[in-house]
Enzyme design. Sequence first.
Site, PDB file in Angstrom:
ATOM      1  N   CYS A 254      20.137  -8.680   3.694  1.00 12.65           N
ATOM      2  CA  CYS A 254      19.854  -7.898   2.495  1.00 12.65           C
ATOM      3  C   CYS A 254      21.047  -7.003   2.153  1.00 12.65           C
ATOM      4  O   CYS A 254      21.501  -6.227   3.006  1.00 12.65           O
ATOM      5  CB  CYS A 254      18.614  -7.033   2.702  1.00 12.65           C
ATOM      6  SG  CYS A 254      18.253  -5.969   1.291  1.00 12.65           S
TER       7      CYS A 254
ATOM      8  N   CYS B 271      13.826  -7.514  -3.612  1.00  9.09           N
ATOM      9  CA  CYS B 271      13.503  -7.215  -2.217  1.00  9.09           C
ATOM     10  C   CYS B 271      13.328  -8.538  -1.487  1.00  9.09           C
ATOM     11  O   CYS B 271      12.465  -9.342  -1.853  1.00  9.09           O
ATOM     12  CB  CYS B 271      12.220  -6.388  -2.142  1.00  9.09           C
ATOM     13  SG  CYS B 271      11.635  -6.122  -0.456  1.00  9.09           S
TER      14      CYS B 271
ATOM     15  N   CYS C 270      -2.386  -1.503  14.368  1.00  8.37           N
ATOM     16  CA  CYS C 270      -1.085  -1.595  13.710  1.00  8.37           C
ATOM     17  C   CYS C 270      -0.087  -0.626  14.325  1.00  8.37           C
ATOM     18  O   CYS C 270       1.064  -0.555  13.879  1.00  8.37           O
ATOM     19  CB  CYS C 270      -1.223  -1.341  12.213  1.00  8.37           C
ATOM     20  SG  CYS C 270      -1.898   0.286  11.827  1.00  8.37           S
TER      21      CYS C 270
END
Length: 442
Positions: free
Chosen positions: A81, A177, A395
């Site tokens: 990225c 993105c 999580c």
Amino acid sequence: MQAEPKTSLVGEEYEVEIGPVAHGGHCIARTSEGQVLFVRHALPGERVVARVTEGEEGARFLRADAVRVLEASKDRVEPPCPFAGPGRCGGCDWQHAKPGAQRRLKGEVIAEQLQRLAGLTPEEAGWDGTVMPAEGDKVPAGQVPQWRTRVQYAVDASGHAGLRRHRSHEVEPIDRCLIAAEGVSELGVEQRDWSGMESVEAIAATGSQDRQVILTPKPGARLPIVELDRPVSVMRVGEKDGGVHRVHGRPFVRERADGRTYRVGSGGFWQVHTKAADTLVTAVMQGLLPRKGEMALDLYCGAGLFAGALADRLGEQGAVLGIESGKRAVEDARHNLADFPRVRIEQGKVESVLPRTGITEVDLVVLDPPRAGAGRKTVEHLSSLGARRIAYVACDPAALARDLAYFREGGYRVRTLRAFDLFPMTHHVECVAILEPVSKGL
């Protein structure tokens, strides 16, 4: 007499040897004076120049970015990225690591948290130490899986959509993105002018063509006319009440998992990875092995994903009670599970509602708490209900480890633990722990 202000060390640079990974997307190093550095954009074993981003003299630790790599790890890659790196977008933590290395690092974090907070080795937790990629996520180094079905864009002063920098309100403008799911990318949010907006959340459902944007206007700003590259419903966050209100289109998206369709309203929770819902349902059901006619609890049940899977398998004589605090999510869950007469959904916080139900025993429990975990009080209550198996979906490995320690005090041990990389390129990881009474485990 006032204390002397401490000297900020922001901008100071240290040449350091990088130590182990730590929970939170960084690695640990020490300055020559022995001060702890939490260093992002580095990998264990590297030698780097670390520039301090937060902290002062005498602080317990400093935060820093690796701005020059002097000796690179074999696991290092050029970040795919263009917006990743020191001082840039804060959305990803491990763009600079090979995919397999990212999963190993996450495994090391889970193992460290289990040991430190629950006193468990991987073997004692029934875990083989691996973090499994989701189906379709095994990509070569230098490539990025497109997994994120919900992206919250911040808007900068010129009206460009971007993502926030790490631990900052500053916006990094982007043109796309890389981890966004195809359904999000094809909307073209980054190419539009969002002047007057604080943020734009883009949602692309899995298993339907539903697309939605949720706009948060700045105080007093008017909504723009939303014209994106695909049909999309539009919602807005109210200035006075903070609620999500329909502008046009459906006020929900339709998600698909475990052979069922789920309506998920704006602001309602649904797993972000395209394959997460199915991956987690499979792991939970394989761990619980539900039997016809059993009674189950689904805590923090959201739109009813696990309650629906349980009801499917428990049959007409079985029963499921779901508890969820979000009003909109409860409405969705009741709608989604209306064809199961023996499923009931209660609204409220688990720690308040569960004692009021009068339930004294159950066969199965699923809990999928928020990042902070369930906490001692709720775990103590669950431990008293005598469930033959409990599935804990987590999580956050630190919260999981703390709650596993409370379950042990309540007479439950971990039978198996599985870990899934459902947040590639970030430090987040999802775990499913299956617990059973200690007496059954002997």
